[in-house]
Every structure is written in C-alpha cells, then in structure tokens.
Design an enzyme around this catalytic site. Structure first.
Site, short mmCIF file in Angstrom:
data_model
loop_
_atom_site.label_atom_id
_atom_site.label_comp_id
_atom_site.label_asym_id
_atom_site.label_seq_id
_atom_site.Cartn_x
_atom_site.Cartn_y
_atom_site.Cartn_z
N GLU A 173 0.34 -1.05 -0.14
CA GLU A 173 0.51 0.33 -0.11
C GLU A 173 0.85 1.03 0.13
OE1 GLU A 173 -3.37 -0.55 3.24
OE2 GLU A 173 -3.75 -1.79 2.46
N HIS A 202 -4.11 6.32 0.82
CA HIS A 202 -3.51 4.84 0.32
C HIS A 202 -4.23 4.53 -0.46
CE1 HIS A 202 -6.72 3.92 3.28
NE2 HIS A 202 -5.85 2.38 3.01
N HIS A 255 -5.08 0.31 -2.25
CA HIS A 255 -5.67 -0.86 -1.57
C HIS A 255 -5.11 -1.73 -3.11
CE1 HIS A 255 -8.53 -0.15 1.38
NE2 HIS A 255 -7.40 -0.01 1.38
N ASP A 312 -8.77 0.56 8.50
CA ASP A 312 -8.59 2.12 8.01
C ASP A 312 -9.94 2.88 9.44
OD1 ASP A 312 -6.62 1.63 5.99
OD2 ASP A 312 -8.25 1.21 4.29
ZN LIG Z 1 -6.64 0.26 3.54
#
Ligand SMILES: [Zn+2]
Length: 139
Positions: A26, A80, A82, A93
């Site tokens: 990530e 971020h 995935h 998260d």
């Molecule tokens: Zn995440």
C-alpha cells in the site's frame, strides 16, 4: 461538513502512477491544499511495506506535515492504495484513523483498473463526491 473532495486531473494521474508503481505494498501519504481542494501530493513511506495495511513512517509524516504548514496549505486528505481492492475503507482504516477532519482517498485495483474513491471516516464511513478539476488547456 463538506461532502466533496476536489483535485486536479494532474494530481489524480500522479496518484494512480504512484500506486501502480508499488503493486506489492500500500502506498500512502498526504494531500495538501485549501478547504476541500487538494493541489499537492506528499508521499510518505509505508512503514509496514504490506499490501494489506499501511502505517505512515513517523519521521516522514512529521516532515510532510511541516512542509504543508510552511507552504501555507492545510491537510486536505490522507491517501492510500489497496493493491488488491476494494475501493472502500477497511475496518482497520476506520479504527486506525487519526484524522477525522481530513478526507480519505483510496486507490484500489479492481479488475485490473485503479479506481479512486473518497470518504470521510468520522466514526462512520461517509462517501464523498470526488470532483476532478481539468487542467486548463493553456489558453
Ligand atoms: Zn486501507
């Protein structure tokens, strides 16, 4: 509470390129700007180097926050990726979110394409409208 996150097409392209360049972990970082409009990307190292979680490396995060302050901008969003989808906040998260005032941009690879969605994680998950500002045609 604004329900929108605006960012230029150029910035969105840069984010997609960053996520695509690191398919094995990530990527994460900050988006700075004013109000609900981001104009600057500040990548921060993912200390976990995991494709399933991120934790912004503390020194890099502090440095990014200082650069935002010194440029006269505000923290607008956390982003971020995935790499294995989905384009939706994970339970982690939401639980680990330390920035309820910021928008959260998630780039997720679904069916071979990077999808981008924005949320606010303020105790619950609220989807934001993502508005892509087209760069001026140079006129
Ligand atoms: Zn995440």
């Amino acid at each position: 509470m604004p329900g929108v996150l605006r960012l230029p097409a150029r910035l969105l392209n840069d984010l997609r390129a960053e996520a695509a360049a690191r398919p094995d972990e990530e990527v994460c970082g900050l988006l700075a700007g004013h109000g609900d409009t981001a104009d600057t990307r500040l990548p921060v190292e993912n200390a976990l180097h995991s494709p399933h979680a991120f934790d912004m490396e503390p020194a890099g995060l502090i440095d990014a926050m200082r650069r935002i302050r010194e440029s006269g901008r505000e923290l607008v969003a956390i982003y971020h990726s995935h790499p294995h989808g989905p384009a939706y906040p994970s339970a982690t998260d939401v639980a680990a979110n330390q920035y309820p005032e910021a928008a959260h941009l998630i780039l997720a690879r679904e069916a071979g394409e990077w999808r981008v969605r924005a949320f606010r994680l303020d105790g619950e998950i609220a989807k934001l409208d993502l508005v892509v500002l087209q760069d001026s045609a140079g006129g």
